[in-house]
Write a protein that holds these residues in place. Sequence first.
Motif, PDB file in Angstrom:
ATOM      1  N   LEU A 228       0.816  -1.211   0.000  1.00 26.61           N
ATOM      2  CA  LEU A 228       0.000   0.000   0.000  1.00 26.61           C
ATOM      3  C   LEU A 228       0.852   1.264   0.000  1.00 26.61           C
ATOM      4  O   LEU A 228       0.639   2.153  -0.842  1.00 26.61           O
ATOM      5  N   PRO A 229       1.823   1.418   0.891  1.00 26.09           N
ATOM      6  CA  PRO A 229       2.668   2.620   0.831  1.00 26.09           C
ATOM      7  C   PRO A 229       3.431   2.732  -0.502  1.00 26.09           C
ATOM      8  O   PRO A 229       3.625   3.840  -1.023  1.00 26.09           O
ATOM      9  N   ASN A 230       3.852   1.591  -1.044  1.00 22.34           N
ATOM     10  CA  ASN A 230       4.579   1.636  -2.321  1.00 22.34           C
ATOM     11  C   ASN A 230       3.693   2.166  -3.448  1.00 22.34           C
ATOM     12  O   ASN A 230       4.109   2.984  -4.282  1.00 22.34           O
ATOM     13  N   GLU A 231       2.450   1.693  -3.446  1.00 15.44           N
ATOM     14  CA  GLU A 231       1.509   2.149  -4.466  1.00 15.44           C
ATOM     15  C   GLU A 231       1.220   3.640  -4.298  1.00 15.44           C
ATOM     16  O   GLU A 231       1.151   4.396  -5.276  1.00 15.44           O
ATOM     17  N   ALA A 232       1.071   4.077  -3.017  1.00 14.25           N
ATOM     18  CA  ALA A 232       0.811   5.491  -2.762  1.00 14.25           C
ATOM     19  C   ALA A 232       2.001   6.349  -3.158  1.00 14.25           C
ATOM     20  O   ALA A 232       1.853   7.457  -3.708  1.00 14.25           O
ATOM     21  N   ASP A 234       4.196   5.667  -5.492  1.00 16.32           N
ATOM     22  CA  ASP A 234       4.236   5.760  -6.952  1.00 16.32           C
ATOM     23  C   ASP A 234       3.257   6.817  -7.454  1.00 16.32           C
ATOM     24  O   ASP A 234       3.578   7.611  -8.380  1.00 16.32           O
ATOM     25  N   LYS A 235       2.071   6.862  -6.848  1.00 23.00           N
ATOM     26  CA  LYS A 235       1.077   7.833  -7.285  1.00 23.00           C
ATOM     27  C   LYS A 235       1.520   9.246  -6.917  1.00 23.00           C
ATOM     28  O   LYS A 235       1.234  10.216  -7.638  1.00 23.00           O
ATOM     29  N   PHE A 236       2.203   9.387  -5.732  1.00 27.17           N
ATOM     30  CA  PHE A 236       2.724  10.692  -5.347  1.00 27.17           C
ATOM     31  C   PHE A 236       3.703  11.211  -6.410  1.00 27.17           C
ATOM     32  O   PHE A 236       3.635  12.386  -6.812  1.00 27.17           O
ATOM     33  N   MET A 237       4.582  10.319  -6.875  1.00 32.67           N
ATOM     34  CA  MET A 237       5.552  10.726  -7.903  1.00 32.67           C
ATOM     35  C   MET A 237       4.847  11.102  -9.213  1.00 32.67           C
ATOM     36  O   MET A 237       5.285  12.005  -9.932  1.00 32.67           O
ATOM     37  N   ARG A 280      -0.798  22.020  -0.016  1.00 36.15           N
ATOM     38  CA  ARG A 280       0.055  20.982  -0.564  1.00 36.15           C
ATOM     39  C   ARG A 280       0.445  20.019   0.574  1.00 36.15           C
ATOM     40  O   ARG A 280       0.378  20.371   1.739  1.00 36.15           O
ATOM     41  N   VAL A 281       0.882  18.816   0.220  1.00 36.45           N
ATOM     42  CA  VAL A 281       1.289  17.800   1.195  1.00 36.45           C
ATOM     43  C   VAL A 281       2.577  17.150   0.708  1.00 36.45           C
ATOM     44  O   VAL A 281       2.829  17.072  -0.505  1.00 36.45           O
ATOM     45  N   ASP A 282       3.376  16.705   1.681  1.00 33.50           N
ATOM     46  CA  ASP A 282       4.588  15.974   1.318  1.00 33.50           C
ATOM     47  C   ASP A 282       4.253  14.490   1.190  1.00 33.50           C
ATOM     48  O   ASP A 282       3.087  14.083   1.281  1.00 33.50           O
ATOM     49  N   LEU A 283       5.275  13.663   1.011  1.00 35.64           N
ATOM     50  CA  LEU A 283       5.053  12.240   0.759  1.00 35.64           C
ATOM     51  C   LEU A 283       4.363  11.565   1.940  1.00 35.64           C
ATOM     52  O   LEU A 283       3.404  10.807   1.747  1.00 35.64           O
ATOM     53  N   ASP A 284       4.837  11.812   3.180  1.00 37.25           N
ATOM     54  CA  ASP A 284       4.249  11.150   4.352  1.00 37.25           C
ATOM     55  C   ASP A 284       2.787  11.534   4.525  1.00 37.25           C
ATOM     56  O   ASP A 284       1.930  10.670   4.793  1.00 37.25           O
ATOM     57  N   ALA A 285       2.489  12.827   4.392  1.00 41.13           N
ATOM     58  CA  ALA A 285       1.107  13.269   4.534  1.00 41.13           C
ATOM     59  C   ALA A 285       0.243  12.723   3.411  1.00 41.13           C
ATOM     60  O   ALA A 285      -0.936  12.404   3.618  1.00 41.13           O
ATOM     61  N   PHE A 286       0.813  12.607   2.222  1.00 38.96           N
ATOM     62  CA  PHE A 286       0.066  12.063   1.094  1.00 38.96           C
ATOM     63  C   PHE A 286      -0.329  10.613   1.364  1.00 38.96           C
ATOM     64  O   PHE A 286      -1.469  10.205   1.102  1.00 38.96           O
ATOM     65  N   ILE A 287       0.641   9.819   1.905  1.00 40.08           N
ATOM     66  CA  ILE A 287       0.374   8.392   2.151  1.00 40.08           C
ATOM     67  C   ILE A 287      -0.688   8.214   3.229  1.00 40.08           C
ATOM     68  O   ILE A 287      -1.598   7.399   3.098  1.00 40.08           O
ATOM     69  N   PRO A 292      -5.757   7.473   1.180  1.00 44.55           N
ATOM     70  CA  PRO A 292      -7.016   6.782   1.512  1.00 44.55           C
ATOM     71  C   PRO A 292      -8.240   7.422   0.877  1.00 44.55           C
ATOM     72  O   PRO A 292      -9.261   6.761   0.714  1.00 44.55           O
ATOM     73  N   ARG A 293      -8.165   8.725   0.470  1.00 45.51           N
ATOM     74  CA  ARG A 293      -9.314   9.393  -0.153  1.00 45.51           C
ATOM     75  C   ARG A 293      -9.238   9.322  -1.678  1.00 45.51           C
ATOM     76  O   ARG A 293     -10.270   9.287  -2.354  1.00 45.51           O
ATOM     77  N   ILE A 294      -8.017   9.293  -2.173  1.00 45.03           N
ATOM     78  CA  ILE A 294      -7.844   9.314  -3.633  1.00 45.03           C
ATOM     79  C   ILE A 294      -8.092   7.946  -4.243  1.00 45.03           C
ATOM     80  O   ILE A 294      -8.743   7.821  -5.289  1.00 45.03           O
ATOM     81  N   LYS A 295      -7.584   6.867  -3.562  1.00 41.02           N
ATOM     82  CA  LYS A 295      -7.637   5.540  -4.172  1.00 41.02           C
ATOM     83  C   LYS A 295      -9.056   5.103  -4.516  1.00 41.02           C
ATOM     84  O   LYS A 295      -9.295   4.568  -5.605  1.00 41.02           O
ATOM     85  N   PRO A 296     -10.055   5.290  -3.612  1.00 41.55           N
ATOM     86  CA  PRO A 296     -11.416   4.875  -3.999  1.00 41.55           C
ATOM     87  C   PRO A 296     -11.922   5.573  -5.258  1.00 41.55           C
ATOM     88  O   PRO A 296     -12.626   4.960  -6.065  1.00 41.55           O
TER      89      PRO A 296
END
Length: 552
Positions: A228-232, A234-237, A280-287, A292-296
Amino acid sequence: MLTSKKLCGILPSGFLCLCVLTTLTDLSLAEVPRPIGVSLTKATLYRPNSDNTWKCLDESKTLKFLQINDDYCDCPDGSDEPGTSACPHGVFHCVNQGHRSQDLPSSRVNDGICDCCDGSDEYQTGQCSNSCDELGRAEREQRKSQAEMLKKGAAKRSEMVARGQQLKAERESRRRELEQRRQEQEALKKEKEELKKQAESLESEAIAYFKELHKETEAQQKEDDLQLPNEAADKFMHYDTNKDGFVEIIELQVDINLDKDRNGAVSVEEAKYFLDERERVDLDAFITLSWPRIKPMLMVGQGIFKPPQLPNENNDGDDAGKEKQGKSEADDMITEYNERGEEIHRPQTYPEDGEEEEEAYEDDEADVGEGTVQDTNPPTLEYDAETQRIINMANDARNSFAEVERTIREIDQEIRDIDDQNSKDYGPHDEYAILEGECYKFEDREYVYTLCPFERASQQGRSGGAETTLGRWDQWLHDGEHKYAKQKYAHGASCWNGPQRSAIVHLKCALETRITSVSEPNRCEYFFDFETPAACDEEAFHAEEQRFKDEL
């Protein structure tokens, strides 16, 4: 009959009178001559030798026989003056014919006080009348009444003896039964112990196997959690197009999948929702916050998530209406993920018309931060049905083994109680045995006394309060020839700044068992007068009666 008193009356000299007293006695009593003050049993000790001499009873001196009762103490043991008060250690014997004979110190002879009922101790003063017949009749009546009471008490004592011996036989029988039962329980214990070992061995194997499977499951879960963090990330990048390490509002607005209201564009408010109302959010805040809101939303856009269809409220049967309704309901569903990556579905809420829109949500990750108290107890494993069945079997085996052990302990305790009872002396014929387990009370002006034979004696204030132990059963105390006349209760509560309390119980014959009096003659030492038919020893009474008759 010529008495010594009459001879003294006609002789002018006191010395001659004493000499006559030496040689003459009252011949009416068994016709045995002896000096006055000498008992019949000692008459042979007061016979003159062939040369009219006589030895002191301690053989310390030899005197003239006429020196006996001459009112001068010659023998160190006082044996030469039984009929006068000359010797401090002399003994005068009262014949008291018709009543009980007695001995008294010869110093009380001719002192003006009547000590002998026949008045023989005052032969010089002559002021004492003979009351022996009257006293003898009164004592005989009293002893007759006592004999009748003793006869009834002895009958009750016989019943107590029978019951005491029956209790002893029952204890012996019970002990043999307990010994047999204990052997059976020991055999059963070995059997239950073997079954317990087998069940516990199976239990250990089942639990070990289950834990191994659980570890594999946990490992797989951890691997899934890492995805899950890896997928998040990747999406952050993917969203961070300017590569500045932050995802901003404008970078999310380009993803049409984030169009919550499906109006064809991602508004600033919609983008800020996915950024937790931030610019804006950094990587940790994004994960933790955004993903959790974007993936659905992405899953809905890809057709992976399809929420359940709700009933058509219009019931118009129009397929297009159903398709539209299904799409609307899918849009209203929000899918979130917990920290284990599990999906959580909940309906999206919208504000009413005319009201300001407010976004309400709970941030599960944000709740676990500084100052948050978390449960430190490890989660309890929930075993599968087969493993739980084996565990239950092991528990049953342990309980069965423990039950056998408990039964053996109870048997051992009862055997110890029986041995303790058998070790107690309940009298020559176990007549006192039935008193154990009973308690008797006596009240005076201040206290209530309790005696539980062969157990304890105690004291309590009449107004209440704590009970004070006066002593616990200790032993029988000899009283002359009688072994079972007194009981001692020792090691009671300590007196303030004094010794431990103790109690002596005096036993007397009576038709009923009761305490008749309690006293404290010495500090912390108590005396109980206790009546009971068990003390009605007929043999001892008859022996005493015979002695009384002999004395008469």
